[in-house]
Scaffold this motif. Structure first.
Motif, PDB file in Angstrom:
ATOM      1  N   ALA A   1       0.845  -1.192   0.000  1.00  0.00           N
ATOM      2  CA  ALA A   1       0.000   0.000   0.000  1.00  0.00           C
ATOM      3  C   ALA A   1       0.880   1.242   0.000  1.00  0.00           C
ATOM      4  O   ALA A   1       1.918   1.278   0.652  1.00  0.00           O
ATOM      5  CB  ALA A   1      -0.905  -0.007   1.224  1.00  0.00           C
ATOM      6  N   PRO A   2       0.504   2.282  -0.740  1.00  0.00           N
ATOM      7  CA  PRO A   2       1.347   3.487  -0.780  1.00  0.00           C
ATOM      8  C   PRO A   2       1.468   4.163   0.574  1.00  0.00           C
ATOM      9  O   PRO A   2       2.438   4.850   0.841  1.00  0.00           O
ATOM     10  CB  PRO A   2       0.629   4.377  -1.790  1.00  0.00           C
ATOM     11  CG  PRO A   2      -0.773   3.875  -1.829  1.00  0.00           C
ATOM     12  CD  PRO A   2      -0.688   2.405  -1.578  1.00  0.00           C
ATOM     13  N   SER A   3       0.489   3.973   1.455  1.00  0.00           N
ATOM     14  CA  SER A   3       0.568   4.616   2.762  1.00  0.00           C
ATOM     15  C   SER A   3       1.641   3.998   3.647  1.00  0.00           C
ATOM     16  O   SER A   3       2.042   4.588   4.647  1.00  0.00           O
ATOM     17  CB  SER A   3      -0.787   4.516   3.477  1.00  0.00           C
ATOM     18  OG  SER A   3      -1.162   3.159   3.632  1.00  0.00           O
ATOM     19  N   TYR A   4       2.103   2.800   3.275  1.00  0.00           N
ATOM     20  CA  TYR A   4       3.116   2.130   4.067  1.00  0.00           C
ATOM     21  C   TYR A   4       4.530   2.492   3.632  1.00  0.00           C
ATOM     22  O   TYR A   4       5.489   2.119   4.282  1.00  0.00           O
ATOM     23  CB  TYR A   4       2.947   0.606   4.007  1.00  0.00           C
ATOM     24  CG  TYR A   4       1.694   0.127   4.669  1.00  0.00           C
ATOM     25  CD1 TYR A   4       1.225   0.733   5.828  1.00  0.00           C
ATOM     26  CD2 TYR A   4       0.977  -0.928   4.132  1.00  0.00           C
ATOM     27  CE1 TYR A   4       0.073   0.302   6.439  1.00  0.00           C
ATOM     28  CE2 TYR A   4      -0.191  -1.374   4.741  1.00  0.00           C
ATOM     29  CZ  TYR A   4      -0.640  -0.758   5.891  1.00  0.00           C
ATOM     30  OH  TYR A   4      -1.774  -1.199   6.504  1.00  0.00           O
TER      31      TYR A   4
ATOM     32  N   ALA B   1       9.620  12.441  -4.890  1.00  0.00           N
ATOM     33  CA  ALA B   1       8.901  12.941  -6.069  1.00  0.00           C
ATOM     34  C   ALA B   1       8.032  11.853  -6.681  1.00  0.00           C
ATOM     35  O   ALA B   1       6.870  12.104  -7.072  1.00  0.00           O
ATOM     36  CB  ALA B   1       9.906  13.478  -7.085  1.00  0.00           C
ATOM     37  N   GLN B   2       8.559  10.636  -6.778  1.00  0.00           N
ATOM     38  CA  GLN B   2       7.771   9.528  -7.322  1.00  0.00           C
ATOM     39  C   GLN B   2       6.575   9.221  -6.426  1.00  0.00           C
ATOM     40  O   GLN B   2       5.480   8.921  -6.918  1.00  0.00           O
ATOM     41  CB  GLN B   2       8.658   8.275  -7.462  1.00  0.00           C
ATOM     42  CG  GLN B   2       9.718   8.372  -8.546  1.00  0.00           C
ATOM     43  CD  GLN B   2       9.124   8.233  -9.939  1.00  0.00           C
ATOM     44  OE1 GLN B   2       7.909   8.260 -10.143  1.00  0.00           O
ATOM     45  NE2 GLN B   2      10.003   8.090 -10.933  1.00  0.00           N
ATOM     46  N   ARG B   3       6.778   9.317  -5.126  1.00  0.00           N
ATOM     47  CA  ARG B   3       5.679   9.035  -4.200  1.00  0.00           C
ATOM     48  C   ARG B   3       4.578  10.092  -4.337  1.00  0.00           C
ATOM     49  O   ARG B   3       3.379   9.770  -4.314  1.00  0.00           O
ATOM     50  CB  ARG B   3       6.220   9.021  -2.778  1.00  0.00           C
ATOM     51  CG  ARG B   3       5.255   8.506  -1.714  1.00  0.00           C
ATOM     52  CD  ARG B   3       6.017   8.324  -0.401  1.00  0.00           C
ATOM     53  NE  ARG B   3       5.170   7.730   0.614  1.00  0.00           N
ATOM     54  CZ  ARG B   3       4.447   8.409   1.502  1.00  0.00           C
ATOM     55  NH1 ARG B   3       4.460   9.733   1.466  1.00  0.00           N
ATOM     56  NH2 ARG B   3       3.713   7.787   2.402  1.00  0.00           N
ATOM     57  N   ASP B   4       4.973  11.346  -4.484  1.00  0.00           N
ATOM     58  CA  ASP B   4       3.973  12.409  -4.671  1.00  0.00           C
ATOM     59  C   ASP B   4       3.238  12.242  -6.002  1.00  0.00           C
ATOM     60  O   ASP B   4       2.012  12.432  -6.073  1.00  0.00           O
ATOM     61  CB  ASP B   4       4.653  13.772  -4.611  1.00  0.00           C
ATOM     62  CG  ASP B   4       5.201  14.082  -3.229  1.00  0.00           C
ATOM     63  OD1 ASP B   4       4.744  13.438  -2.259  1.00  0.00           O
ATOM     64  OD2 ASP B   4       6.105  14.951  -3.116  1.00  0.00           O
ATOM     65  N   ASP B   5       3.988  11.874  -7.053  1.00  0.00           N
ATOM     66  CA  ASP B   5       3.344  11.654  -8.349  1.00  0.00           C
ATOM     67  C   ASP B   5       2.359  10.499  -8.292  1.00  0.00           C
ATOM     68  O   ASP B   5       1.286  10.532  -8.924  1.00  0.00           O
ATOM     69  CB  ASP B   5       4.392  11.394  -9.421  1.00  0.00           C
ATOM     70  CG  ASP B   5       5.209  12.642  -9.737  1.00  0.00           C
ATOM     71  OD1 ASP B   5       4.761  13.748  -9.386  1.00  0.00           O
ATOM     72  OD2 ASP B   5       6.304  12.496 -10.318  1.00  0.00           O
ATOM     73  N   PHE B   6       2.722   9.459  -7.522  1.00  0.00           N
ATOM     74  CA  PHE B   6       1.808   8.319  -7.404  1.00  0.00           C
ATOM     75  C   PHE B   6       0.524   8.734  -6.689  1.00  0.00           C
ATOM     76  O   PHE B   6      -0.576   8.308  -7.072  1.00  0.00           O
ATOM     77  CB  PHE B   6       2.503   7.184  -6.645  1.00  0.00           C
ATOM     78  CG  PHE B   6       1.606   6.013  -6.374  1.00  0.00           C
ATOM     79  CD1 PHE B   6       1.339   5.079  -7.379  1.00  0.00           C
ATOM     80  CD2 PHE B   6       1.005   5.845  -5.127  1.00  0.00           C
ATOM     81  CE1 PHE B   6       0.506   4.002  -7.132  1.00  0.00           C
ATOM     82  CE2 PHE B   6       0.174   4.771  -4.879  1.00  0.00           C
ATOM     83  CZ  PHE B   6      -0.077   3.847  -5.891  1.00  0.00           C
TER      84      PHE B   6
ATOM     85  N   ALA C   1       3.174   5.204 -11.438  1.00  0.00           N
ATOM     86  CA  ALA C   1       2.774   3.865 -11.015  1.00  0.00           C
ATOM     87  C   ALA C   1       3.496   3.495  -9.721  1.00  0.00           C
ATOM     88  O   ALA C   1       4.566   4.034  -9.389  1.00  0.00           O
ATOM     89  CB  ALA C   1       3.099   2.847 -12.106  1.00  0.00           C
ATOM     90  N   LEU C   2       2.895   2.565  -8.986  1.00  0.00           N
ATOM     91  CA  LEU C   2       3.518   2.093  -7.754  1.00  0.00           C
ATOM     92  C   LEU C   2       4.865   1.439  -8.039  1.00  0.00           C
ATOM     93  O   LEU C   2       5.780   1.491  -7.220  1.00  0.00           O
ATOM     94  CB  LEU C   2       2.572   1.112  -7.050  1.00  0.00           C
ATOM     95  CG  LEU C   2       3.076   0.498  -5.745  1.00  0.00           C
ATOM     96  CD1 LEU C   2       3.372   1.575  -4.721  1.00  0.00           C
ATOM     97  CD2 LEU C   2       2.071  -0.512  -5.203  1.00  0.00           C
ATOM     98  N   LEU C   3       5.002   0.841  -9.203  1.00  0.00           N
ATOM     99  CA  LEU C   3       6.267   0.225  -9.579  1.00  0.00           C
ATOM    100  C   LEU C   3       7.387   1.259  -9.611  1.00  0.00           C
ATOM    101  O   LEU C   3       8.513   0.989  -9.163  1.00  0.00           O
ATOM    102  CB  LEU C   3       6.122  -0.453 -10.946  1.00  0.00           C
ATOM    103  CG  LEU C   3       7.366  -1.179 -11.482  1.00  0.00           C
ATOM    104  CD1 LEU C   3       7.757  -2.312 -10.547  1.00  0.00           C
ATOM    105  CD2 LEU C   3       7.105  -1.702 -12.884  1.00  0.00           C
ATOM    106  N   ASP C   4       7.108   2.436 -10.112  1.00  0.00           N
ATOM    107  CA  ASP C   4       8.117   3.498 -10.149  1.00  0.00           C
ATOM    108  C   ASP C   4       8.520   3.927  -8.738  1.00  0.00           C
ATOM    109  O   ASP C   4       9.692   4.242  -8.482  1.00  0.00           O
ATOM    110  CB  ASP C   4       7.582   4.699 -10.928  1.00  0.00           C
ATOM    111  CG  ASP C   4       7.258   4.347 -12.378  1.00  0.00           C
ATOM    112  OD1 ASP C   4       7.932   3.440 -12.908  1.00  0.00           O
ATOM    113  OD2 ASP C   4       6.334   4.956 -12.946  1.00  0.00           O
ATOM    114  N   VAL C   5       7.539   3.942  -7.832  1.00  0.00           N
ATOM    115  CA  VAL C   5       7.843   4.309  -6.450  1.00  0.00           C
ATOM    116  C   VAL C   5       8.789   3.286  -5.817  1.00  0.00           C
ATOM    117  O   VAL C   5       9.766   3.637  -5.147  1.00  0.00           O
ATOM    118  CB  VAL C   5       6.554   4.437  -5.637  1.00  0.00           C
ATOM    119  CG1 VAL C   5       6.863   4.753  -4.174  1.00  0.00           C
ATOM    120  CG2 VAL C   5       5.647   5.494  -6.240  1.00  0.00           C
TER     121      VAL C   5
END
Length: 509
Positions: free
Chosen positions: A56-59, A430-435, A441-445
């Motif tokens: 999950a992105p929040s983690y 930056a990747q996390r903010d873009d996601f 994509a989450l893969l980029d993060v």
């Protein structure tokens, strides 16, 4: 209307198959690397994901948390139970047998100094003689003195005799100089062994810390790569990722796990080495780093300290001892004046009290070239020690220059890697903010987070290497501790005042 009903039924079938596929894909959470034992605080704490197979992105950690956890061992600096380098040095010095051997050598040299000092004083001895002979009429003698005709076959006497060397061409003085210089040599040699022990211990200390922290960083990286593999597998399920991408991520994960296992082997190796130095079982060793990297000094400031390095000072004392021994050899060619005396205390049968005092002067004229050969031998030894001293100074100068260059290179590398880590953290943020805005994509993060962890590993290893290079520079310059208090070794000023030796004659006829 019929067309709309048909479309609605088709969409319901697709949504059902999608739910079944996702239900089929659900599996037990993958084991975290933290299950092997209680790990130190980590950038990515293990969590229970609501959807096993995707992170999950929040983690994913925020930028501030990443920057705080750059060093995986920074938290240990506040641990009062952990041992720093100097505390480890005290424990190692207390049980290092070479230092104890050096100390016994110093005591032996001190005894030699006392023996040499005894030659300046008169030597007095007491004599008791009980004499038996097979007939009467022979005069008993003692020290060349006849006591008359013996009235019986038995006589006894008690006497005191002594001798005192008044002048022997300063041989005794130069012997004392040589003995004191030898004692100083042994002391400086012991101090250099302290410094070499410090260097060897520091190498094992920082190597153990480097692998300990590297293992913690690799544990974080393994969790990230596992999440990356799960994300790619999920994408492959829905047709948005190729199998080759999954295989590549799995390969990177396996390589990182293998690297961690290799680091564990090296970590256990250096723990065993620390056990050898400290006498603490490997499972109870807890060390921390409290050394800060200082600002770089000029090379000349380190070179100026080479002359006071203990091994250089020891070689200087050895040269003084050889010069004094040469003066002793030359003094053997000069005159010797001594006094000896005799005093008869009692005699049986009774005789008048007898005493005598003799002043004896002697000088060698011919002894087959023995003394001149001894002089030539000592001259060669003096030249040999002089060359060794010059070579040692050149080597010390070279060691300082090399260590200085390596330390500066290590510091420059640390500075650049810190910039890489900061940029990597910004790249991840930056990747996390873009996601979160839906443009990445989450893969980029996850890829950005893995890049940051790799830079973090390189920075940590470079910092440990810089600290080891700093210790090497201090050892090369001779500025590390010599006799630490609390090391359970006698910390005494054993070196005698060199000015006493310098005021005594060395050259003699």
């Amino acid at each position: 209307m019929i067309l709309l009903i048909v479309l609605f039924l088709i969409m319901g079938c697709f949504s059902k198959s999608w739910a079944e596929e996702e239900q089929t894909y659900r599996a037990a959470p993958f084991p975290s690397s933290s299950e092997e034992g209680k790990p130190p605080p980590r950038a990515l704490p293990p969590v229970t994901q609501p959807v096993p197979g995707r992170i999950a992105p929040s983690y994913t950690p925020p930028l501030e948390e990443l920057l705080k956890s750059v060093s995986p061992i920074a938290y240990k600096a506040a641990d009062k139970t952990a041992l720093d380098l100097f505390q480890c040095f005290q424990l190692a010095a207390a049980r290092w047998n070479q230092l104890k051997i050096d100390y016994q050598g110093i005591l032996a040299q001190q005894a030699v100094v006392s023996q040499t000092l005894a030659q300046f004083y008169p030597q007095v001895s007491f004599l008791n003689e009980q004499s038996f002979q097979n007939s009467v009429g022979f005069a008993p003698t003692l020290g060349g003195i006849a006591f008359g005709t013996a009235p019986s076959t038995y006589f006894s006497l008690n006497s005191i005799s002594g001798t005192w060397t008044i002048f022997n061409s300063f041989q005794n003085v130069n012997r004392l100089n040589a003995a004191r210089a030898s004692a100083a040599y042994s002391t400086y040699h012991m101090e250099r062994d302290y410094q070499l022990l410090y260097a060897n211990l520091a190498s094992a200390f920082y190597s153990a810390l480097m692998y300990e922290g590297s293992i913690a960083i690799l544990n974080d990286q393994i969790d990230i790569l596992q999440s990356l593999v799960n994300e790619l597998e999920f994408r492959q399920k829905i047709g948005r990722s190729r199998p080759a991408d999954v295989f590549q991520a799995q390969t990177n994960l396996a390589a990182t796990v293998a690297q961690r296992e290799n680091y564990k082997g090296f970590y256990n190796q250096f723990l065993a080495l620390l056990t050898y130095y400290l006498g603490i079982p490997p499972e109870k060793i807890n060390i921390k780093d409290t050394q800060s990297l200082p600002s770089t000094k000029n090379l000349e400031e380190y070179l100026a300290q080479v002359g006071s390095r203990p091994d250089v000072l020891a070689q200087v004392q050895l040269l003084r001892a050889q010069k004094a021994s040469l003066a002793v050899a030359r003094g053997m060619l000069g005159p010797t004046i001594s006094v000896n005396g005799f005093y008869l205390l009692t005699h049986d049968p009774p005789v008048p009290n007898v005493w005598n005092v003799n002043v004896i002067a002697s000088m060698p004229i011919f002894n087959g070239g023995l003394y001149t050969s001894t002089v030539r031998q000592q001259e060669a030894l003096v030249h040999q020690v002089q060359l060794q001293l010059e070579d040692l100074k050149r080597q010390a100068d070279e060691n300082v220059r090399i260590s200085f260059s390596l330390f500066n290179a290590a510091i420059s590398q640390v500075v650049q890697l810190r910039e890489e880590v900061e940029v990597g953290a910004l790249y991840y943020a930056a990747q996390r903010d873009d996601f979160q805005r839906g443009v990445a994509a989450l893969l980029d993060v996850l890829v950005a987070l893995n890049t940051y962890q790799t830079a973090r590993l390189n920075l940590f290893q470079a910092e440990m290497g810089a600290r080891m290079q700093l210790v090497n520079l201090f050892v090369a310059a001779g500025t590390v501790p010599r006799n630490p208090e609390g090391s359970a070794m006698p910390v005494k000023k054993i070196i005698l005042d060199s000015r006493t030796s310098e005021t005594q004659p060395i050259n003699s006829p």
